[in-house]
Write an enzyme that holds these catalytic residues in place. Structure first.
Site, PDB file in Angstrom:
ATOM      1  N   ASP A  31     -17.110   9.919  25.851  1.00 43.30           N
ATOM      2  CA  ASP A  31     -18.144  10.098  26.861  1.00 43.30           C
ATOM      3  C   ASP A  31     -18.841   8.772  27.178  1.00 43.30           C
ATOM      4  O   ASP A  31     -19.148   7.991  26.277  1.00 43.30           O
ATOM      5  CB  ASP A  31     -19.173  11.120  26.349  1.00 43.30           C
ATOM      6  CG  ASP A  31     -20.290  11.332  27.347  1.00 43.30           C
ATOM      7  OD1 ASP A  31     -19.989  11.824  28.442  1.00 43.30           O
ATOM      8  OD2 ASP A  31     -21.440  10.973  27.033  1.00 43.30           O
ATOM      9  N   GLU A  55     -13.796   8.589  29.674  1.00 44.83           N
ATOM     10  CA  GLU A  55     -14.691   9.137  30.696  1.00 44.83           C
ATOM     11  C   GLU A  55     -15.352   7.933  31.354  1.00 44.83           C
ATOM     12  O   GLU A  55     -16.397   7.463  30.922  1.00 44.83           O
ATOM     13  CB  GLU A  55     -15.728  10.077  30.091  1.00 44.83           C
ATOM     14  CG  GLU A  55     -16.429  10.935  31.140  1.00 44.83           C
ATOM     15  CD  GLU A  55     -17.798  10.436  31.582  1.00 44.83           C
ATOM     16  OE1 GLU A  55     -18.152  10.617  32.756  1.00 44.83           O
ATOM     17  OE2 GLU A  55     -18.534   9.863  30.753  1.00 44.83           O
TER      18      GLU A  55
HETATM   19  C1  GLC Z   1     -21.165  11.699  30.926  1.00 45.82           C
HETATM   20  C2  GLC Z   1     -21.210  13.192  31.086  1.00 45.82           C
HETATM   21  C3  GLC Z   1     -22.475  13.583  31.763  1.00 45.82           C
HETATM   22  C4  GLC Z   1     -23.645  13.089  30.928  1.00 45.82           C
HETATM   23  C5  GLC Z   1     -23.532  11.614  30.597  1.00 45.82           C
HETATM   24  C6  GLC Z   1     -24.460  11.218  29.486  1.00 45.82           C
HETATM   25  O1  GLC Z   1     -21.140  11.054  32.147  1.00 45.82           O
HETATM   26  O2  GLC Z   1     -20.079  13.653  31.770  1.00 45.82           O
HETATM   27  O3  GLC Z   1     -22.551  14.970  31.979  1.00 45.82           O
HETATM   28  O4  GLC Z   1     -24.845  13.330  31.611  1.00 45.82           O
HETATM   29  O5  GLC Z   1     -22.244  11.260  30.158  1.00 45.82           O
HETATM   30  O6  GLC Z   1     -23.992  11.698  28.261  1.00 45.82           O
END
Ligand code: GLC
Length: 601
Positions: free
Chosen positions: A265, A307
């Site tokens: 993430d 991500e």
């Molecule tokens: C990523 C997640 C998102 C979240 C962010 C902070 O982008 O997909 O939903 O708000 O990380 O953890």
């Protein structure tokens, strides 16, 4: 203990010398003089993890290692969802596996399910304990059962690891707040207000309305702590080797519980550098390469998914710069371009993004998607489209044209991104919009992402064309956060009705067809990158270059379009979706029609 296990404990380096060399090299580049000491500690952690790795997982490691191309197979469909909204809890999820399998799903990506802080947690992205499951969802034993059940079905579990930040209530943060210098050094703390100002000059707010600024003053710390996202999400300091080791320990622990892949993430934010926007720094890529090399030694079948919802040029290095890093990355450039093409009825931007996405390395695969739990970020296309284009697309999906989306917050100078379920963005349920066409748009997008090279991702509810959930506006805890618009509770009554031929049955049947058709591409020898084949402004065409001839044709307009296919695709063939024979010569596609052309077997 067996002799083999003994050897693994003693010398992880010898079990995979090349991975170990990479690990050593990355740690040296990241941590300089302290790298040898760190490496010794990393080796111990790897040895213990390798020794503790359960037999079924070792078997999986061996199977995947003997078939390194497995990652490139078509039809490795992923389903992403919030556990509570989909099935209540983990046991409920296990009870619904038949439904998912019927959809052709092979991988589950539940959004964060580890123990989050109480109260606001950004949908679980503020983890208080990486060693425990969120109590309302179940416990670690149930998670292990889920992982085992998935393995028995030849399916896999991809888990979110929120690696950039912890909750303010995480044990490390609690100790930091209590003044422990060891744990204060886990976070980016700044004690001088002018230093905060200096950093902020180069940083871009992610949530400028609901969480302005990138630092939060904490009275316990008597300092500002770096908080890229919400004030309760504290960024870790990866320039501290202890942080690297802790996060690696978390990955190894969960890998041995049966997790087959990790979604890293907020991966772009791991390394901070003064004078830059502190995203996608070279050290960030090196950290991910080091994680990969370590997993290669102790849990080689485990995947990493980046991500990184950034410009494609910044996403590509997550597959690895000097050595392999992630096996998967969100194909957000192509995803956003597909929506743009629908708005403009012009596929130019998709052609550009497909061309760029084709630069991925062989060991990497795209995670192709239409929607997810986050907003649709137009700014990520800034290097491939003009500012006017971005503005136009953003305005269109802010309730314009056929769409029933809503704008989301953006930093000054940026273009508002878009919230809304796919079904709402294509116009399903919007008064005055032709519903057959709206439905065709949804099926078109999902049909395209199943034909691309990579893994298709279905966002919970899209298989039933579930719409926006405006109920979040009545919940004070969520009302200010527009992303809840597209995070509804799974509508099981709708699913049952669709199963029986009622509302949603058409989309559900189509989604199942796509799953089957994508998996069938493997047996048909269709493989390789999706490369654009230019068929005119309104019709997207791409071949899969690397196997049997295959051409995907998708009419992105509301008019019928006639195209002439270049050789070798002008030959007689068959639409793999409908089974219809397609003669050579000019081909007319109905509005939003999708064809998967291949030669007749
Ligand atoms: C990523 C997640 C998102 C979240 C962010 C902070 O982008 O997909 O939903 O708000 O990380 O953890």
């Amino acid at each position: 203990m067996t002799i083999a296990a003994d050897l693994r404990v003693a010398a992880p380096a010898s079990s995979n010398p090349s991975a170990h060399r990479i690990l050593e090299d990355r740690l040296t580049s990241l941590y300089g003089a302290v790298a040898p000491k760190l490496l010794a500690r990393v080796d111990r952690a790897l040895a213990q993890a390798a020794q503790a790795r359960p037999e079924p997982l070792r078997a999986l490691d061996a199977a995947r290692q003997s078939d390194p191309d497995w990652i490139s197979r078509s039809g490795e469909t992923v389903y992403t969802f919030y556990v509570d909204r989909f099935a209540g809890d983990l046991q409920g999820l296990i009870d619904h596996l038949d439904y998912l399998q019927g959809l052709g799903v092979r991988w589950l990506h539940p959004l964060p399910l580890l123990k989050a802080r109480e109260g606001e947690s950004d949908g679980g992205f503020a983890v208080q304990d990486y060693g425990a499951v969120e109590p309302a969802l179940g416990d670690m034993a149930t998670l292990e059962r889920l992982a085992a059940e998935l393995r028995a079905r030849d399916m896999g579990l991809l888990l979110d690891v929120v690696c950039n930040h912890t909750a303010r209530e995480h044990d490390w943060a609690v100790k930091a707040r209590a003044g422990d210098p060891h744990f204060r050094a886990y976070y980016r703390l700044v004690t001088d207000a002018s230093e905060v100002t200096r950093w902020e000059e180069d940083l871009v707010d992610v949530f400028p309305d609901t969480a302005p600024g990138n630092f939060t003053y904490d009275a316990d710390l008597k300092a500002w702590v770096w908080t890229t996202f919400y004030p309760f999400q504290w960024d870790l300091d990866y320039s501290n080797p202890d942080v690297f080791l802790e996060m690696l320990g978390i990955l190894l622990h969960l890998a041995n519980k049966g997790v087959q892949g990790f979604r890293l993430d907020s991966a772009p934010f791991l390394w901070k550098r003064a004078g830059t926007n502190s995203r996608n720094q070279p050290e960030t890529y090196a950290i991910v390469e080091a994680f990969r090399a370590a997993l290669e030694i102790a849990a080689p079948s485990v995947l990493l998914l980046a991500e990184a919802i950034e410009s494609l040029d910044d996403v590509l290095p997550f597959f690895g710069v000097s050595s392999a890093a992630c096996s998967l990355a969100y194909n957000n450039g192509v995803m956003t371009a597909l929506w743009a093409a629908l708005a403009d009825q012009d596929v130019g931007i998709v052609n550009r993004m497909l061309g760029a996405a084709a630069q991925r390395p062989d060991h990497g695969a795209w995670l192709n998607y239409v929607r997810c739990h986050d907003d649709l970020i137009w700014n990520a296309l800034a290097q491939y489209a003009s500012a006017d284009d971005l503005q136009r697309w953003s305005r269109f999906y802010d309730g314009g044209g056929f769409s029933d989306g809503r704008r989301f917050q953006t930093a000054p100078g940026g273009v508002p991104s878009t919230n809304g379920m796919a079904s709402a963005l294509v116009g399903i349920g919007k008064p005055g919009v032709d519903q057959a066409r709206a439905c065709a748009r949804l099926k078109l997008l999902y049909g395209v992402i199943h034909a691309l090279d990579g893994w298709p991702l279905i966002y919970m509810g899209d298989e039933l064309a579930m719409g926006n959930d405006v109920a979040f506006l009545d919940d004070p805890a969520r009302a200010k956060e527009g992303r809840w618009l597209h995070r509804p509770d799974m509508d099981w009554a709708l699913a049952a009705g669709a199963e029986a031929g009622g509302t949603g049955s058409d989309v559900l049947a189509t989604m199942r067809l796509y799953g089957r058709a994508a998996q069938a591409l493997n047996a048909a020898g269709v493989a390789g990158r999706a490369i654009p084949v230019h068929l005119g402004a309104g019709v997207l065409g791409f071949e899969r270059r690397g196997g049997q001839p295959f051409l995907c044709l998708a009419n992105f307009t509301e008019e019928a379009q006639t195209v002439t296919r270049p050789a070798p695709y002008d030959a007689p063939g068959r639409d793999r979706l409908t089974g219809r024979d397609i003669p050579s010569g000019p081909l007319t596609l109905a509005p939003y029609e999708l064809i998967w052309w291949s030669v007749v077997a």
